[in-house]
Write a protein that holds these residues in place. Structure first.
Motif, PDB file in Angstrom:
ATOM      1  N   LEU A  17      31.339  66.570  78.153  1.00  0.00           N
ATOM      2  CA  LEU A  17      31.970  65.408  77.946  1.00  0.00           C
ATOM      3  C   LEU A  17      31.566  64.635  76.828  1.00  0.00           C
ATOM      4  O   LEU A  17      32.938  63.429  76.516  1.00  0.00           O
ATOM      5  CB  LEU A  17      31.514  64.246  79.481  1.00  0.00           C
ATOM      6  N   THR A  18      30.451  64.583  76.532  1.00  0.00           N
ATOM      7  CA  THR A  18      30.670  63.515  74.940  1.00  0.00           C
ATOM      8  C   THR A  18      31.550  64.620  73.272  1.00  0.00           C
ATOM      9  O   THR A  18      32.323  62.432  73.437  1.00  0.00           O
ATOM     10  CB  THR A  18      29.545  63.865  73.818  1.00  0.00           C
ATOM     11  N   PRO A  19      32.252  65.270  73.692  1.00  0.00           N
ATOM     12  CA  PRO A  19      32.893  65.008  72.544  1.00  0.00           C
ATOM     13  C   PRO A  19      34.789  65.249  73.114  1.00  0.00           C
ATOM     14  O   PRO A  19      35.484  64.635  72.132  1.00  0.00           O
ATOM     15  CB  PRO A  19      32.632  66.957  71.797  1.00  0.00           C
ATOM     16  N   HIS A  20      34.483  65.235  74.117  1.00  0.00           N
ATOM     17  CA  HIS A  20      35.640  65.373  75.050  1.00  0.00           C
ATOM     18  C   HIS A  20      36.030  63.768  74.835  1.00  0.00           C
ATOM     19  O   HIS A  20      37.163  63.646  74.937  1.00  0.00           O
ATOM     20  CB  HIS A  20      35.383  65.716  76.568  1.00  0.00           C
ATOM     21  N   LEU A  21      35.128  62.803  75.029  1.00  0.00           N
ATOM     22  CA  LEU A  21      35.483  61.389  75.412  1.00  0.00           C
ATOM     23  C   LEU A  21      35.749  61.044  73.742  1.00  0.00           C
ATOM     24  O   LEU A  21      36.370  60.089  73.508  1.00  0.00           O
ATOM     25  CB  LEU A  21      34.230  60.233  75.654  1.00  0.00           C
ATOM     26  N   ARG A  22      34.882  61.727  72.664  1.00  0.00           N
ATOM     27  CA  ARG A  22      35.320  61.453  71.470  1.00  0.00           C
ATOM     28  C   ARG A  22      36.774  61.680  71.102  1.00  0.00           C
ATOM     29  O   ARG A  22      37.280  61.149  69.900  1.00  0.00           O
ATOM     30  CB  ARG A  22      34.269  61.904  70.811  1.00  0.00           C
ATOM     31  N   ALA A  23      37.524  62.060  71.555  1.00  0.00           N
ATOM     32  CA  ALA A  23      38.315  63.084  71.063  1.00  0.00           C
ATOM     33  C   ALA A  23      39.391  61.859  71.405  1.00  0.00           C
ATOM     34  O   ALA A  23      40.317  62.019  71.157  1.00  0.00           O
ATOM     35  CB  ALA A  23      38.994  64.624  71.588  1.00  0.00           C
ATOM     36  N   ILE A  24      39.247  61.662  73.119  1.00  0.00           N
ATOM     37  CA  ILE A  24      40.168  60.334  73.350  1.00  0.00           C
ATOM     38  C   ILE A  24      40.090  59.527  72.642  1.00  0.00           C
ATOM     39  O   ILE A  24      40.763  58.642  72.357  1.00  0.00           O
ATOM     40  CB  ILE A  24      39.925  60.608  74.797  1.00  0.00           C
ATOM     41  N   TYR A  25      38.817  58.591  72.600  1.00  0.00           N
ATOM     42  CA  TYR A  25      38.428  57.687  71.977  1.00  0.00           C
ATOM     43  C   TYR A  25      37.937  56.686  71.297  1.00  0.00           C
ATOM     44  O   TYR A  25      38.160  55.812  70.186  1.00  0.00           O
ATOM     45  CB  TYR A  25      37.210  57.127  73.061  1.00  0.00           C
ATOM     46  N   ASP A 162      31.736  46.452  87.530  1.00  0.00           N
ATOM     47  CA  ASP A 162      33.139  47.622  88.193  1.00  0.00           C
ATOM     48  C   ASP A 162      31.582  49.094  88.064  1.00  0.00           C
ATOM     49  O   ASP A 162      31.370  49.647  86.928  1.00  0.00           O
ATOM     50  CB  ASP A 162      33.236  47.653  86.676  1.00  0.00           C
ATOM     51  N   THR A 163      30.983  49.323  89.080  1.00  0.00           N
ATOM     52  CA  THR A 163      30.946  50.728  89.575  1.00  0.00           C
ATOM     53  C   THR A 163      32.009  51.389  90.433  1.00  0.00           C
ATOM     54  O   THR A 163      32.107  51.360  90.933  1.00  0.00           O
ATOM     55  CB  THR A 163      29.458  50.315  90.551  1.00  0.00           C
ATOM     56  N   ARG A 164      31.211  53.011  89.468  1.00  0.00           N
ATOM     57  CA  ARG A 164      33.191  53.909  89.949  1.00  0.00           C
ATOM     58  C   ARG A 164      31.746  55.272  90.385  1.00  0.00           C
ATOM     59  O   ARG A 164      30.824  55.161  89.220  1.00  0.00           O
ATOM     60  CB  ARG A 164      33.257  54.089  89.268  1.00  0.00           C
ATOM     61  N   GLY A 165      31.968  56.480  91.015  1.00  0.00           N
ATOM     62  CA  GLY A 165      31.304  56.989  90.876  1.00  0.00           C
ATOM     63  C   GLY A 165      32.495  58.363  91.760  1.00  0.00           C
ATOM     64  O   GLY A 165      32.543  58.667  92.254  1.00  0.00           O
ATOM     65  N   LEU A 166      31.707  60.040  91.416  1.00  0.00           N
ATOM     66  CA  LEU A 166      32.723  60.761  92.344  1.00  0.00           C
ATOM     67  C   LEU A 166      31.247  62.387  92.568  1.00  0.00           C
ATOM     68  O   LEU A 166      30.150  62.238  92.339  1.00  0.00           O
ATOM     69  CB  LEU A 166      32.926  61.562  91.106  1.00  0.00           C
ATOM     70  N   ARG A 167      31.757  62.948  93.867  1.00  0.00           N
ATOM     71  CA  ARG A 167      30.977  64.190  94.072  1.00  0.00           C
ATOM     72  C   ARG A 167      31.095  65.039  93.696  1.00  0.00           C
ATOM     73  O   ARG A 167      32.089  66.081  94.039  1.00  0.00           O
ATOM     74  CB  ARG A 167      30.336  63.959  95.466  1.00  0.00           C
ATOM     75  N   PHE A 168      29.893  65.524  92.450  1.00  0.00           N
ATOM     76  CA  PHE A 168      30.465  66.790  91.882  1.00  0.00           C
ATOM     77  C   PHE A 168      29.513  68.391  92.656  1.00  0.00           C
ATOM     78  O   PHE A 168      29.233  67.865  93.759  1.00  0.00           O
ATOM     79  CB  PHE A 168      29.960  66.918  90.537  1.00  0.00           C
ATOM     80  N   PRO A 169      31.449  69.048  92.870  1.00  0.00           N
ATOM     81  CA  PRO A 169      31.279  70.214  93.267  1.00  0.00           C
ATOM     82  C   PRO A 169      30.221  70.741  92.091  1.00  0.00           C
ATOM     83  O   PRO A 169      29.910  70.908  91.155  1.00  0.00           O
ATOM     84  CB  PRO A 169      31.770  70.931  93.818  1.00  0.00           C
ATOM     85  N   GLY A 170      29.343  72.718  92.427  1.00  0.00           N
ATOM     86  CA  GLY A 170      28.660  73.066  90.922  1.00  0.00           C
ATOM     87  C   GLY A 170      30.304  73.310  90.137  1.00  0.00           C
ATOM     88  O   GLY A 170      30.924  73.531  90.196  1.00  0.00           O
ATOM     89  N   ALA A 220      38.099  64.612  85.359  1.00  0.00           N
ATOM     90  CA  ALA A 220      38.354  63.636  86.730  1.00  0.00           C
ATOM     91  C   ALA A 220      37.263  62.087  86.481  1.00  0.00           C
ATOM     92  O   ALA A 220      37.641  61.276  87.153  1.00  0.00           O
ATOM     93  CB  ALA A 220      37.286  64.463  87.679  1.00  0.00           C
ATOM     94  N   VAL A 221      36.502  62.204  85.577  1.00  0.00           N
ATOM     95  CA  VAL A 221      35.426  61.111  84.892  1.00  0.00           C
ATOM     96  C   VAL A 221      36.937  60.475  84.487  1.00  0.00           C
ATOM     97  O   VAL A 221      36.349  59.263  84.819  1.00  0.00           O
ATOM     98  CB  VAL A 221      34.470  61.832  84.073  1.00  0.00           C
ATOM     99  N   VAL A 222      37.497  60.779  83.581  1.00  0.00           N
ATOM    100  CA  VAL A 222      38.398  60.004  82.332  1.00  0.00           C
ATOM    101  C   VAL A 222      38.849  59.325  83.133  1.00  0.00           C
ATOM    102  O   VAL A 222      39.407  58.150  83.742  1.00  0.00           O
ATOM    103  CB  VAL A 222      39.053  60.417  81.249  1.00  0.00           C
ATOM    104  N   GLN A 223      39.812  59.835  84.687  1.00  0.00           N
ATOM    105  CA  GLN A 223      40.253  59.573  85.477  1.00  0.00           C
ATOM    106  C   GLN A 223      40.421  58.680  86.444  1.00  0.00           C
ATOM    107  O   GLN A 223      40.945  57.139  86.106  1.00  0.00           O
ATOM    108  CB  GLN A 223      41.374  60.374  85.682  1.00  0.00           C
TER     109      GLN A 223
END
Length: 282
Positions: A17-25, A162-170, A220-223
């Protein structure tokens, strides 16, 4: 999201996720943190700092110094590993998460918390598990996830945070080996298929669990974090999944590429018991 701090950046999700976010932002706008230096893109591809999330003052000072507007809180102890030391698991997964949540509130930052299918338990409907249903988990990891789901909802209602979250599967990934979760077999099997041509599964045949490919989880995190808050029906713990399968189905798919691949079983009672307490499909 413009200035983002990622905790637990050395974990299975964080290293991707870290490199993914850096590529976007922009690399300069994503500060990765962990309790130890992570060689490679996480520590070398942008800002990086050492952090114990249980130190709320240090965390808040870091957020102010960086000018953070968003915290992606990934630091935590996974399910199977947590059962070996429940008190440490609680200390990091709940006390550390509380410290992170409060630091984000003090600094006016949005807060993402990753929940899990572990937030459910044996009394939850196992098939097509609803978004809102009974949650009575039987692991310290699951209890911590439910606790933080509720606390994040509380902070939103109480403080307007502003709190948000997802229930991740494996999550299935090739970038990093998983670190002590119940669904780890679904990653280990591919490594062993390539290295040894065989795999010994610690999860029994016929045990279905929800899974998702890591790039879909990152998206999903970014969206979710970019979604219009006025349109969010739930603030935290959205069920997400992509597929549900059991070990023999993965083995069959591997044999399409490696016909000589073999698999046997040495079922781990701890992780098998955890798996059986989780839903078959969301």
């Amino acid at each position: 999201m413009k200035r983002i701090v990622v905790t637990g950046a050395g974990g299975q999700i964080g290293v991707e996720l870290t490199p993914h976010l850096r590529a976007i932002y922009g690399a300069e706008n994503v500060l990765a943190t962990a309790r130890r230096v992570i060689p490679g893109p996480v520590s070398e591809g942008g800002p990086f700092d050492l952090l114990d999330v249980r130190d709320g003052k240090a965390f808040a000072d870091m957020l102010r110094s960086f000018g953070a507007d968003t915290v992606i809180h990934l630091a935590g102890v996974l399910s199977a590993k947590g059962e070996g030391d429940p008190l440490t698991s609680w200390d990091i997964n709940v006390c550390g998460s509380c410290a992170a949540l409060e630091a984000a509130r003090e600094c006016g930052a949005a807060f993402f918390f990753p929940s899990s299918i572990a937030a459910f338990g044996p009394s939850t409907p196992a098939k097509n598990t609803p978004q809102d249903t009974i949650q009575r988990p039987t692991t310290i990891y699951g209890v911590a996830k439910v606790t933080m789901e509720l606390l994040c909802d509380y902070y939103h209602r109480k403080f307007g945070m502003d709190t948000r979250g997802l229930r991740f599967p494996g999550l299935i990934s090739y970038e990093a080996l998983p670190g002590g979760g119940t669904t780890d077999y679904a990653v280990h099997i591919y490594y062993d298929a390539l290295k040894k041509g065989s795999y010994t599964s610690f999860i029994a045949a016929g045990t279905y669990m929800d899974m998702m490919y890591m790039p879909d989880a990152l998206s999903a995190v970014v969206q979710l974090m970019e979604a219009n808050p006025a349109k969010l029906v739930h603030r935290n713990a959205f069920n997400i999944s992509a597929m549900s399968f059991e070990p023999e189905q993965i083995a069959a798919s591997i044999r399409k590429v490696l016909p000589g691949f073999t698999m046997d079983y040495d079922v781990d009672p701890l992780r098998q018991g955890i798996a059986e307490s989780w839903p078959d499909s969301l």
